[in-house]
Design an enzyme around this catalytic site. Structure first.
Site, PDB file in Angstrom:
ATOM      1  N   HIS B 102      35.817  40.840  41.863  1.00  6.83           N
ATOM      2  CA  HIS B 102      35.890  39.517  42.474  1.00  6.83           C
ATOM      3  C   HIS B 102      34.625  39.235  43.277  1.00  6.83           C
ATOM      4  CE1 HIS B 102      37.594  36.935  45.966  1.00  6.83           C
ATOM      5  NE2 HIS B 102      37.326  36.115  44.969  1.00  6.83           N
ATOM      6  N   HIS B 121      39.513  40.986  49.960  1.00  7.49           N
ATOM      7  CA  HIS B 121      40.404  39.853  49.702  1.00  7.49           C
ATOM      8  C   HIS B 121      41.732  40.287  49.096  1.00  7.49           C
ATOM      9  CE1 HIS B 121      36.118  38.524  49.417  1.00  7.49           C
ATOM     10  NE2 HIS B 121      36.552  37.731  50.366  1.00  7.49           N
TER      11      HIS B 121
END
Lengths: 815, 172
Positions: B102, B121
């Protein structure tokens, strides 16, 4: 084995690639992206590229120079193939370079004849002809739509035309397309029997807050970073408003904000809040489902009793002196002063604790976190809510009870405050008045089931996946549309007039002529007699606003697929053909109402609609404002920039007629919608529904995305492992969910944090519609209570081969 | 509004160490006689790097690796049970990139449920399911490395099935 793309390098964007502003067209947060396009025979190098960086080196974390394979594609632009990268914009205030699992696949989810992606997209209009759907010309398709529609509305009335139409921004919505459809159905016609994409009537999802004078999007996202307490109700923003959570709520927690989450299940959001803020600063009020209002009333009662209200704010900005709006058929609760509301809302901590199933001490603690003054000042609290109460029990009063708390504590229109829905799609609504629709609005899906309506125009709605009582709806809709298909088949080879006569005859006998406007062949579209091929954002220019009212122009960077068109131009085509058809019927005066659609581009529709109401706003000015855009309402244009509004109501004047906000007399009355309580008593499992970050909406594009379908080849239903064991079901096994409304199927996902007897099924799946088992109960204003469904569950089959590779571990991050 | 602190942690972590050979450098040879240039292969030629010996592996104890070069941290694992794509006599040896696909944060291994977890995250990946993202924001599953084990029990990485975070060519 997990899906892998086997891609080990990507073309490098050359320094002279063309840059386009893109707002993600999926969720309401509207993250900023940049699209770069360049010719097929060009490429950058590690040292000469768009970023001016050395790409021959490993790029660091949070890189704004790296793009994933999902961010690349080859698309058509001005009739030629070009290379495309769509990647997050590091300079956008919304997302600061973060991409979500949805938006970071925008490039991959573009139709491409070169790479083979999204070949499900419609390239041409189609008509039912000789027993199959056949591609045809726009004139042929629109003429058939208009001739049948014109006959039906003139021989009967406009009430015989039922319209399902999106009202959102992003995707294929936006100010251009809501204006196009709105002008057609609310100005040229006055269509009363219409509904919105995700519910069975044409109504607000948040009537009460609007009636109280508090628009539902009143803050800016930065308020999460400036607040003392974040209260999240019936929402799961890490999954469904991802970068609002990561880029604004997380910094808020790092700045010291505490978090209250009102939610009957444990979510990944709660887990992440605990990771960031520390468990001691996160209060999860895990209430009994549907009891939110009792909790809010107890919080308000406690806040009032402790003297934590903002008396100046209440005196200056809220209604004084009793009842401003009495309870009636259009208002499921009275509205007025705080004192008046307290007559209905007052409930003790202990009473609420018994209703909600949480400790009275925790309710008191939440009240203190919300409202106890901090260093002698107002404690700032920002409140966010979404489908948990919007699609929950007693929508009107429950949302009203929540907004009461924000009003009582002066947390609206102020820094670090706000009481807002989080939202689903972006917003992009600009239409003529809908006052003729009435309130309560018609329950359109029930009308269709009961045989009413003769023509059904559908604009990017798929009731099959996103309505309640869906099993009954599908049966009726298919049966009625099949009557028309049979009539058309019988008229094969005849003249146009004979075909129109056959269709009109069939609808007069109980059939339904169905026109479906969409970007793909949807499930309800299988019942269509005419399909009109639409395009979406970035295949056209599109304006929308996000959940903090941030207005932006998302630019066109590629051609519409095949002969597809923007919805606004399709609406214009329908109008023009309606004019011609009505003149053919000798209805000249009526035909004249369909003038004014001589739009060539989507910008023409924008100028005809939104711009007329907001004369400062033009495409050129929005383009200059880039991905940061401007917060609506736009109030001026100075120094070459549009001037917006940071927060609504910052001057203490609210949206009710006299500028005073109203409190809601939100008296608790148990289960509001018909049939819910009996269903709860009869069946073993709560069949809650929710969303997953990985899917956008009803998966209309994701159903053709390998990465997504590899992860969840079937809709998941999260179940307690002991409940699964009792029915002999293992991870990935297929189960059937059934009750008196219908049945559906899903893939069992063991979830130890799920309470026994409480499940969560993903909403809107093409491979299993949760709506099949939702009863037809709605509130007084026809808002569905999708969240409250009970059924039984039985195992159908062991995990099929397509689910054997799937990970069934906990979704919660654990270091 | 990015958290600079976490970014710094990320850079420190994946720049640390560096004992492994950077065998990828040889691949970038450029011909000086364009008329006779050899066309590039359609796919990259990966270095064959020794990661460890079978005798170094303890079930469910991660070994930090770097592949294809020192700037790309990864993990080598023996799971104790055969998994699809697993190498070795028992089909239970796997290796993955540990940069979250990501945003490139270095991930940690949770030995309890055998997942790689991203502190940036909150994404997580299942090492028993080919690096499938169990939950998260990445738009691809975790790059898994092709492994070869020779007669001496030495384990070599020789390729990747996904693009590694932070590079537009897996071999720089």
């Amino acid at each position: 084995m997990a899906y892998k793309r086997q891609i080990d390098r990507l073309p490098i964007i050359p320094a002279d690639a063309t840059e386009h502003n893109v707002t993600c067209h999926y969720c309401i947060v509207g993250c900023g992206y940049k699209a770069y396009t360049w010719p097929m025979n060009k490429q950058g190098t590690t040292t000469s590229n768009i970023f001016g960086e050395d790409l021959g080196e490993q790029q660091g974390a949070d890189s704004t120079t790296w793009y994933a394979p999902s961010m690349y594609n080859v698309v058509r632009q001005n009739g030629r193939d070009v290379q495309l990268v769509v990647m997050p914009d590091g300079d956008c205030a919304v997302n600061s370079g973060l991409g979500s699992i949805r938006g970071a696949r925008m490039a991959e989810n573009r139709p491409s004849k070169v790479t083979g992606t999204q070949q499900q997209r419609l390239s041409d209009p189609m008509v039912w002809r000789n027993g199959v759907m056949q591609p045809t010309s726009w004139d042929d398709a629109l003429d058939l739509v208009a001739q049948v529609t014109a006959r039906v509305v003139t021989e009967g009335s406009e009430d015989d035309l039922i319209v399902s139409m999106f009202d959102h921004g992003g995707s294929a919505g936006g100010y251009e397309n809501t204006w196009g459809t709105g002008k057609l159905y609310f100005e040229s016609m006055k269509i009363k029997n219409c509904r919105i994409h995700n519910r069975p009537a044409y109504n607000s999802e948040v009537h009460s807050t609007r009636d109280m004078g508090v628009g539902e999007l009143n803050y800016q996202y930065a308020d999460y970073e400036l607040t003392d307490t974040i209260m999240i109700v019936g929402a799961n923003p890490l999954e469904t408003q991802t970068n609002l959570f990561l880029n604004h709520m997380v910094p808020g927690m790092r700045n010291g904000a505490r978090v209250i989450v009102v939610e009957p299940r444990r979510t990944v959001t709660i887990n992440a809040c605990e990771e960031v803020a520390g468990a001691e600063n996160v209060l999860h009020l895990q209430i009994n489902t549907g009891t939110d209002m009792a909790l809010f009333n107890a919080l308000l009662t406690e806040i009032v009793a402790k003297g934590w209200t903002d008396t100046d704010f209440i005196a200056n900005s809220t209604f004084q002196g009793g009842i401003a709006q009495a309870e009636d058929a259009g208002h499921p609760a009275a509205l007025g002063s705080l004192e008046e509301a307290m007559k209905a809302c007052t409930v003790s901590l202990d009473e609420a604790a018994a209703i909600c199933g949480v400790d009275a001490a925790d309710i008191a603690k939440a009240a203190a976190w919300i409202a106890e003054p901090l260093n002698g000042e107002r404690r700032k609290c920002v409140t966010a809510y979404e489908k948990g109460i919007i699609w929950g029990n007693d929508n009107y009063r429950t949302i009203g009870a929540l907004v009461n708390i924000a009003l009582a504590t002066g947390n609206v229109g102020r820094e670090g405050g706000g009481v807002c829905r989080l939202g689903g799609h972006q917003e992009g609504y600009y239409r003529p008045s809908d006052a003729h629709v009435g309130r309560p609005a018609a329950y359109v899906d029930r009308m269709l089931i009961s045989g009413q309506g003769k023509v059904h125009h559908i604009w990017a709605c798929d009731h099959y996946k996103t309505t309640l009582n869906a099993a009954k709806f599908k049966q009726a809709h298919k049966r009625r549309s099949d009557m028309v298909k049979t009539a058309m088949d019988n008229a094969a080879g005849g003249t146009r007039e004979e075909l129109i006569d056959a269709i009109v005859g069939a609808v007069n006998a109980g059939g339904l002529f169905v026109v479906d406007v969409d970007i793909i062949r949807s499930q309800i579209g299988e019942n269509a007699h005419v399909i009109l091929a639409a395009c979406e954002s970035n295949e056209m220019n599109l304006t929308s606003m996000n959940g903090e009212r941030r207005l932006r122009l998302s630019e066109k960077y590629m051609d519409p697929f095949g002969n597809s068109k923007p919805d606004c131009l399709i609406a214009a085509g329908v109008a023009q053909h309606m004019e011609a058809a009505l003149r053919g019927l000798g209805e000249d005066a009526y035909a004249d109402q369909f003038k004014g659609y001589d739009w060539v581009t989507e910008e023409d529709a924008f100028m005809d609609g939104y711009h007329k109401g907001n004369p400062e706003v033009t495409y050129d000015r929005l383009r200059a404002m880039g991905n940061n855009g401007v917060l609506e309402p736009v109030v001026g244009f100075e120094d070459g920039k549009l001037v917006g509004t940071e927060r609504l109501y910052s001057d203490g004047t609210f949206g009710a007629g006299d500028g005073k906000a109203r409190f809601c007399a939100a008296g608790w009355r148990g289960w509001q919608a018909a049939g819910k309580e009996a269903e709860m008593e009869k069946f073993d499992f709560l069949i809650n529904n929710g969303r997953a970050n990985i899917f956008w909406q009803n998966q209309f594009l994701d159903q053709d995305n390998d990465f997504i379908q590899d992860r969840f080849p079937f809709p998941f239903i999260e179940m307690n492992p002991d409940d699964m064991a009792d029915m002999g079901a293992g991870a990935g096994d297929l189960v059937e969910i059934f009750n008196d409304n219908g049945a559906t199927q899903a893939m069992a996902y063991p979830t130890p944090t799920a309470r026994r007897g409480e499940t969560l099924m993903v909403f809107g799946s093409p491979a299993g519609s949760q709506g099949n088992v939702i009863n037809p109960g709605v509130n007084e204003l026809v808002l569905p209570d999708y969240k409250h469904t009970w059924g039984n569950i039985r195992k159908i089959a062991d995990a099929p081969e397509s689910a054997r590779h799937v990970s069934f571990k906990s979704k919660e991050y654990t270091a | 509004m990015r958290c600079k602190k976490m970014v710094d942690v990320g850079r420190r972590q994946f720049l640390r160490g560096g004992a492994m050979a950077t065998a990828g450098a040889a691949m970038a040879t450029v011909s000086t006689t364009p008329a006779k240039a050899t066309p590039a292969n359609a796919r990259l030629d990966y270095p064959s790097n020794r990661l460890a010996n079978m005798s170094d592996l303890v079930v469910n104890e991660p070994i930090e690796i770097e592949y294809p070069d020192a700037d790309s941290p990864g993990v080598l694992l023996r799971l104790g049970e055969a998994v699809e794509g697993g190498a070795g006599p028992d089909g239970d040896i796997v290796a993955f990139s540990t940069l979250c696909p990501h945003k490139g944060y270095p991930m940690s291994y949770n030995s309890e449920d055998r997942t790689l977890n991203c502190p940036g995250h909150f994404s997580r990946f299942d090492v028993e399911a080919g690096g499938q993202q169990t939950w998260g924001h990445a738009t691809n599953n975790l790059p898994q490395y092709a492994l070869r084990i020779d007669d001496a029990g030495d384990i070599y990485a020789e390729g990747s099935d996904e693009l590694i975070y932070g590079r537009l060519s897996n071999v720089l």
